[in-house]
Design a protein around this motif. Structure first.
Motif, mmCIF file in Angstrom:
data_model
loop_
_atom_site.group_PDB
_atom_site.id
_atom_site.type_symbol
_atom_site.label_atom_id
_atom_site.label_comp_id
_atom_site.label_asym_id
_atom_site.label_seq_id
_atom_site.Cartn_x
_atom_site.Cartn_y
_atom_site.Cartn_z
ATOM 1 N N TYR A 15 20.825 49.127 8.395
ATOM 2 C CA TYR A 15 21.865 48.750 9.807
ATOM 3 C C TYR A 15 21.150 47.489 10.090
ATOM 4 N N GLU A 16 19.953 46.760 9.557
ATOM 5 C CA GLU A 16 19.970 45.560 9.960
ATOM 6 C C GLU A 16 20.143 44.535 8.737
ATOM 7 N N THR A 17 20.307 42.892 9.089
ATOM 8 C CA THR A 17 21.072 42.309 8.172
ATOM 9 C C THR A 17 20.276 42.023 6.872
ATOM 10 N N PHE A 18 20.788 41.357 5.628
ATOM 11 C CA PHE A 18 19.839 41.096 5.109
ATOM 12 C C PHE A 18 18.896 40.619 5.547
ATOM 13 N N PHE A 19 18.843 39.230 6.184
ATOM 14 C CA PHE A 19 17.994 38.381 6.505
ATOM 15 C C PHE A 19 16.933 39.050 7.346
ATOM 16 N N LEU A 20 17.568 39.562 7.857
ATOM 17 C CA LEU A 20 16.105 40.037 8.992
ATOM 18 C C LEU A 20 15.274 41.767 8.128
ATOM 19 N N ARG A 21 15.749 41.905 7.416
ATOM 20 C CA ARG A 21 15.459 42.473 6.654
ATOM 21 C C ARG A 21 14.265 42.389 6.118
ATOM 22 N N ASP A 121 18.995 50.790 -0.505
ATOM 23 C CA ASP A 121 18.681 49.310 -0.184
ATOM 24 C C ASP A 121 17.565 48.850 -0.374
ATOM 25 N N ASP A 125 16.175 46.190 -2.585
ATOM 26 C CA ASP A 125 15.143 45.187 -1.990
ATOM 27 C C ASP A 125 13.584 44.537 -2.234
#
Length: 245
Positions: A15-21, A121, A125
């Motif tokens: 549920y997090e954005t790619f940046f925050l992840r 995901d 990543d």
């Protein structure tokens, strides 16, 4: 980060954005320490494996009450996990201590990922970051090796008298000194100074300098006319990274 916070991070990953992840992974692994990256991947895999085992226990022997695709997939996944337990005849703890990517094949991953959508995901990543870090490490290793080669000491101390003067000439040192007093007016003074630097006798250096620096002088003593020796000196300078003109 506490164990509870780690579990929340794993569960909420999708549920997090790619940046925050990515930012969180950088923080957790001390800017992509390779060992910590692989450890984090293992912790993540074990977290979801435990969830799958709990699901297997909850649904063991039960047919989903609803007919949704999710329920049937969950039921099939529970059978899959139970089979692993039965085949190994081990405890759930033993199973959890194994690597998830060893236990579950590629086709079976799709089944488990359907239930735990965040798995796909995260695994993608983290694998990308591991490959990125490994490539950087390889590049740094190659650069280190190149630097070691560049810093290799080469002994040219056995050069003959003509070569020593040619080294100074090709490095631009004779031309530079020729612009300084008293060398700008006296070749003898220049010969005296270079004798102290090279260990070559002044009476040997003076005729070479005179032929090199004074037009109309006989080329007999001019070291620049010795093509073979000039090429040897130029190649030696190239070997240490200097492009002689």
């Amino acid at each position: 980060m506490t164990e509870i916070e780690m579990k929340e991070f794993f569960d909420n990953y999708m549920y997090e954005t790619f940046f925050l992840r990515t930012k969180k992974i950088y923080e957790l692994t001390n800017n992509l320490d390779l060992f910590l990256l692989k450890t984090l991947k293992k912790e993540f895999a074990l977290h979801y494996l435990k969830k799958a085992l709990r699901l297997a226990k909850e649904l063991e022997g039960l047919i989903p009450s609803t007919q949704s695709e999710y329920d049937h997939t969950a039921y099939n996944a529970s059978i899959l996990m139970r089979q692993y337990l039965d085949e190994r005849k081990g405890s759930e703890i033993d199973l959890v201590n194994e690597q998830l990517d060893i236990i579950i094949g590629d086709t079976e991953y799709e089944l488990v990922e359907y239930i735990f959508e965040g798995m796909a995901d995260f695994l993608y990543d983290i694998d990308e970051l591991i490959r990125y870090k490994e490539n950087i490490s390889k590049t740094e290793s190659l650069l280190h090796d190149e630097i070691e080669v560049d810093n290799e000491l080469i002994d040219y101390s056995e050069s003959n008298n003509i070569s020593k003067i040619l080294f100074l000439q090709k490095l631009g040192l004779i031309e530079y000194m020729r612009g300084l007093p008293p060398f700008n007016t006296s070749i003898n003074s220049l010969a005296n100074a270079l004798s102290g630097v090279t260990g070559v006798k002044t009476v040997t250096i003076q005729p070479m300098l005179n032929a090199m620096l004074n037009e109309g002088t006989s080329d007999k003593n001019n070291p620049l006319k010795s093509t073979k020796t000039v090429n040897v000196v130029v190649n030696k300078l190239v070997n240490i990274g200097y492009k002689a003109v």
